[in-house]
Design a protein around this motif. Structure first.
Motif: not given
Length: 264
Positions: A180-200
């Protein structure tokens, strides 16, 4: 009131009885011990900061072969026949594309060309990114392009559990960079064009990262926004591209789960 009962009068000095003093002393000691133990337990329950680096205040100049597979990268030879693919991102929460516009207009097609770029390095767990803040610091190198675009080798179809993150914040400044801490930041970054990555993590509890694409190998930013920062199970085809893995998926196959694997 019994003869031996103590009676405290706040405005009379010395009216606090011996028994009352003992009770207050025991209470104060117990409270201090309880707070100390609680603080200790809380500190042990917290996950450690990631050993990530974001060289925000210094710039590094690198030269390599530009390619989009499918996200902009610079392939750099770090040793003989050993290459690192540096993922390129823009300033803030934007992709690198605006900073490549000028040189693309000048040279038409920069795929496979040798570029020299000066920017801020971000690195963690063997992955390296570079933030570009000025298009004037992206130049076409006079050196011949000796490095080829990396090949993508199909490994197998897999079902993986983890979390979709944006690598700029996760590998850089966000600590922790998950949930949750990271979610809002990550949504804005990825919607802005930064590549999505699956971390596992793999079966040996070693962290692994997969650049996400659609089934045909194209960027998949908007389609994964509803799943960012949520425990997810994703099936797709894994390909290896030197020091990066790619996971080709259909967003309809993403399932939000109730448990999240340890991705640190």
């Amino acid at each position: 009131m019994k003869k031996n009962d103590e009676f405290y009068v706040s405005y009379l000095e010395g009216s606090l009885g011996v028994k009352t003093k003992k009770v207050l002393k025991r209470f104060a000691i117990s409270a201090i011990l309880l707070l100390s133990v609680s603080a200790l337990l809380f500190s042990f329950s917290q996950k450690p900061f990631k050993n990530a680096s974001f060289e925000l205040l210094s710039e590094t100049k690198i030269t390599g072969t530009f390619h989009e597979s499918p996200y902009p990268m610079l392939r750099v030879e770090v040793a003989e026949n050993t290459f690192k693919n540096i993922l390129l991102v823009g300033f803030g929460k934007s992709s690198v594309n605006p900073y490549l516009k000028s040189i693309i207009e000048e040279t038409k097609d920069i795929k496979g060309k040798t570029l020299t770029i000066e920017g801020n390095l971000i690195y963690y767990n063997g992955k390296t990114l570079m933030q570009i803040t000025n298009d004037e610091k992206v130049t076409l190198s006079k050196a011949n392009a000796s490095n080829k675009i990396p090949l993508q080798n199909v490994i197998s179809k897999m079902t993986l559990q983890g979390e979709i993150i944006d690598p700029k914040c996760y590998f850089g400044v966000m600590k922790p960079g998950k949930g949750k801490i990271h979610r809002s930041c990550a949504v804005r970054c990825i919607s802005g064009g930064i590549p999505p990555v699956l971390a596992t993590t793999d079966d040996n509890n070693i962290s692994q990262y997969y650049l996400l694409t659609d089934l045909t190998g194209n960027p998949i930013n908007q389609e994964v926004l509803p799943f960012i920062g949520k425990p997810s199970e994703i099936k797709g085809t894994v390909q290896k591209m030197e020091d990066w893995y790619l996971l080709k998926i259909n967003p309809k196959d993403i399932k939000v789960t109730s448990e999240l694997s340890n991705i640190y």
